[in-house]
Motif scaffolding. Sequence first.
Motif, PDB file in Angstrom:
ATOM      1  N   CYS A  31      15.155 -13.311   4.263  1.00 17.44           N
ATOM      2  CA  CYS A  31      14.226 -12.186   4.141  1.00 17.44           C
ATOM      3  C   CYS A  31      14.372 -11.418   2.834  1.00 17.44           C
ATOM      4  N   VAL A  32      15.587 -11.254   2.336  1.00 14.55           N
ATOM      5  CA  VAL A  32      15.763 -10.541   1.068  1.00 14.55           C
ATOM      6  C   VAL A  32      15.170 -11.372  -0.072  1.00 14.55           C
ATOM      7  N   LEU A  33      15.462 -12.659  -0.084  1.00 13.11           N
ATOM      8  CA  LEU A  33      14.934 -13.544  -1.123  1.00 13.11           C
ATOM      9  C   LEU A  33      13.409 -13.561  -1.132  1.00 13.11           C
ATOM     10  N   TYR A  34      12.786 -13.706   0.030  1.00 13.05           N
ATOM     11  CA  TYR A  34      11.323 -13.782   0.087  1.00 13.05           C
ATOM     12  C   TYR A  34      10.683 -12.435  -0.259  1.00 13.05           C
ATOM     13  N   THR A  35      11.341 -11.353   0.114  1.00 11.89           N
ATOM     14  CA  THR A  35      10.846 -10.031  -0.258  1.00 11.89           C
ATOM     15  C   THR A  35      10.945  -9.842  -1.768  1.00 11.89           C
ATOM     16  N   ALA A  36      12.027 -10.328  -2.363  1.00  8.09           N
ATOM     17  CA  ALA A  36      12.181 -10.236  -3.821  1.00  8.09           C
ATOM     18  C   ALA A  36      11.057 -10.974  -4.535  1.00  8.09           C
ATOM     19  N   LEU A  37      10.724 -12.160  -4.059  1.00  5.96           N
ATOM     20  CA  LEU A  37       9.636 -12.916  -4.686  1.00  5.96           C
ATOM     21  C   LEU A  37       8.319 -12.163  -4.563  1.00  5.96           C
ATOM     22  N   ASP A  38       8.026 -11.661  -3.362  1.00  2.00           N
ATOM     23  CA  ASP A  38       6.776 -10.931  -3.172  1.00  2.00           C
ATOM     24  C   ASP A  38       6.743  -9.645  -3.988  1.00  2.00           C
ATOM     25  N   ALA A  39       7.864  -8.980  -4.151  1.00  2.00           N
ATOM     26  CA  ALA A  39       7.917  -7.784  -4.998  1.00  2.00           C
ATOM     27  C   ALA A  39       7.674  -8.163  -6.455  1.00  2.00           C
ATOM     28  N   TYR A  72       0.838  -1.203   0.000  1.00  2.00           N
ATOM     29  CA  TYR A  72       0.000   0.000   0.000  1.00  2.00           C
ATOM     30  C   TYR A  72       0.874   1.254   0.000  1.00  2.00           C
ATOM     31  N   LEU A  73       1.885   1.284   0.871  1.00  2.00           N
ATOM     32  CA  LEU A  73       2.778   2.441   0.940  1.00  2.00           C
ATOM     33  C   LEU A  73       3.468   2.685  -0.403  1.00  2.00           C
ATOM     34  N   LEU A  74       4.021   1.637  -0.985  1.00  4.79           N
ATOM     35  CA  LEU A  74       4.720   1.788  -2.260  1.00  4.79           C
ATOM     36  C   LEU A  74       3.777   2.249  -3.368  1.00  4.79           C
ATOM     37  N   THR A  75       2.559   1.760  -3.338  1.00  4.96           N
ATOM     38  CA  THR A  75       1.558   2.201  -4.317  1.00  4.96           C
ATOM     39  C   THR A  75       1.282   3.689  -4.154  1.00  4.96           C
ATOM     40  N   GLN A  76       1.120   4.133  -2.921  1.00  9.65           N
ATOM     41  CA  GLN A  76       0.864   5.551  -2.663  1.00  9.65           C
ATOM     42  C   GLN A  76       2.043   6.430  -3.079  1.00  9.65           C
ATOM     43  N   LEU A  77       3.255   5.890  -2.974  1.00 15.25           N
ATOM     44  CA  LEU A  77       4.458   6.643  -3.363  1.00 15.25           C
ATOM     45  C   LEU A  77       4.684   6.633  -4.873  1.00 15.25           C
ATOM     46  N   GLY A  78       3.997   5.748  -5.574  1.00 16.49           N
ATOM     47  CA  GLY A  78       4.197   5.631  -7.016  1.00 16.49           C
ATOM     48  C   GLY A  78       5.416   4.801  -7.380  1.00 16.49           C
ATOM     49  N   THR A  79       5.825   3.945  -6.494  1.00 10.97           N
ATOM     50  CA  THR A  79       7.028   3.135  -6.691  1.00 10.97           C
ATOM     51  C   THR A  79       6.794   2.057  -7.736  1.00 10.97           C
ATOM     52  N   ARG A  80       7.738   1.933  -8.644  1.00 13.80           N
ATOM     53  CA  ARG A  80       7.733   0.853  -9.636  1.00 13.80           C
ATOM     54  C   ARG A  80       8.952  -0.046  -9.478  1.00 13.80           C
ATOM     55  N   ARG A  81       9.970   0.454  -8.799  1.00 15.26           N
ATOM     56  CA  ARG A  81      11.264  -0.237  -8.710  1.00 15.26           C
ATOM     57  C   ARG A  81      11.689  -0.273  -7.249  1.00 15.26           C
ATOM     58  N   VAL A  82      12.018  -1.474  -6.754  1.00 12.50           N
ATOM     59  CA  VAL A  82      12.485  -1.595  -5.375  1.00 12.50           C
ATOM     60  C   VAL A  82      13.931  -2.086  -5.368  1.00 12.50           C
ATOM     61  N   VAL A  83      14.731  -1.450  -4.544  1.00 14.25           N
ATOM     62  CA  VAL A  83      16.118  -1.841  -4.330  1.00 14.25           C
ATOM     63  C   VAL A  83      16.147  -2.515  -2.964  1.00 14.25           C
ATOM     64  N   LEU A  84      16.464  -3.809  -2.949  1.00 15.89           N
ATOM     65  CA  LEU A  84      16.417  -4.588  -1.715  1.00 15.89           C
ATOM     66  C   LEU A  84      17.799  -4.655  -1.090  1.00 15.89           C
ATOM     67  N   THR A  85      17.901  -4.173   0.139  1.00 16.18           N
ATOM     68  CA  THR A  85      19.165  -4.191   0.879  1.00 16.18           C
ATOM     69  C   THR A  85      18.921  -4.823   2.239  1.00 16.18           C
ATOM     70  N   GLY A  86      19.989  -5.175   2.921  1.00 15.23           N
ATOM     71  CA  GLY A  86      19.873  -5.646   4.296  1.00 15.23           C
ATOM     72  C   GLY A  86      20.225  -7.094   4.476  1.00 15.23           C
ATOM     73  N   VAL A 103      12.815  -5.388  -9.575  1.00 13.43           N
ATOM     74  CA  VAL A 103      13.611  -5.713  -8.393  1.00 13.43           C
ATOM     75  C   VAL A 103      15.091  -5.513  -8.696  1.00 13.43           C
ATOM     76  N   VAL A 104      15.770  -4.815  -7.793  1.00 13.78           N
ATOM     77  CA  VAL A 104      17.206  -4.593  -7.870  1.00 13.78           C
ATOM     78  C   VAL A 104      17.810  -5.049  -6.549  1.00 13.78           C
ATOM     79  N   VAL A 105      18.892  -5.809  -6.620  1.00  9.78           N
ATOM     80  CA  VAL A 105      19.581  -6.264  -5.412  1.00  9.78           C
ATOM     81  C   VAL A 105      21.058  -5.895  -5.541  1.00  9.78           C
ATOM     82  N   PRO A 106      21.513  -4.931  -4.746  1.00  6.77           N
ATOM     83  CA  PRO A 106      22.935  -4.620  -4.752  1.00  6.77           C
ATOM     84  C   PRO A 106      23.696  -5.680  -3.940  1.00  6.77           C
ATOM     85  N   ARG A 107      24.475  -6.474  -4.640  1.00  5.07           N
ATOM     86  CA  ARG A 107      25.159  -7.611  -4.027  1.00  5.07           C
ATOM     87  C   ARG A 107      26.009  -7.203  -2.815  1.00  5.07           C
ATOM     88  N   ASP A 108      26.585  -6.003  -2.862  1.00  2.53           N
ATOM     89  CA  ASP A 108      27.446  -5.549  -1.767  1.00  2.53           C
ATOM     90  C   ASP A 108      26.673  -4.806  -0.679  1.00  2.53           C
TER      91      ASP A 108
END
Length: 179
Positions: A126-134, A106-120, A141-146
């Motif tokens: 958690c990163v893998l499961y979030t990537a699937l749900d995104a 809902y938050l991302l929709t309200q922000l107009g987000t189309r692209r998520v960068v997953l960190t942490g 989906v973007v994942v900065p390896r470092d």
Amino acid sequence: MADTAVLVIDMLNAYRHPDADQLTGSVAEIIDPLSDLIEDARQRDGVDVVYVNDNHGDFTGDWDDVVRGALDGARPDLVEPILPSPGCLRLTKVRHSAFYSTQLHYLLTQLGTRRVVLTGQVTEQCVLYTALDAYVRHYDVVVPRDAVAHIDAGLGEAACQMMQRNMKADIVAAADCLP
């Protein structure tokens, strides 16, 4: 409206759990690139930073309790460089995916987000499961390896391969992931 959101997943951690020793070495390696990415994102128009953190089973606490618990934990040196700024966007979660039982979509929709960068942390959880749900919600989906930390290096690498192959994620360096 922001096109891109940097999600900082589960970085507020007390590191007092059975696999903390395995995790903290990897976290120490990502702190500088992640901290730089967060700062860069905060300075850019069209990029939001959203902290999504496990509540560690404490349903009586609030966001300040999550932050305080991490700072009072075993490795505050791994928390201080990436602390959320006052008034930042933040959500707590209870399970692996940042989307599961949260208001994130809902938050991302309200922000107009189309692209998520997953960190942490943790890449293979958690990163893998979030990537699937995104991905199933049609986000790019973007994942900065470092800027993602693992418990098991082999599983972390396998998770990156799965995100790239199965979720069409761009696996890039933190310095290269913002528009």
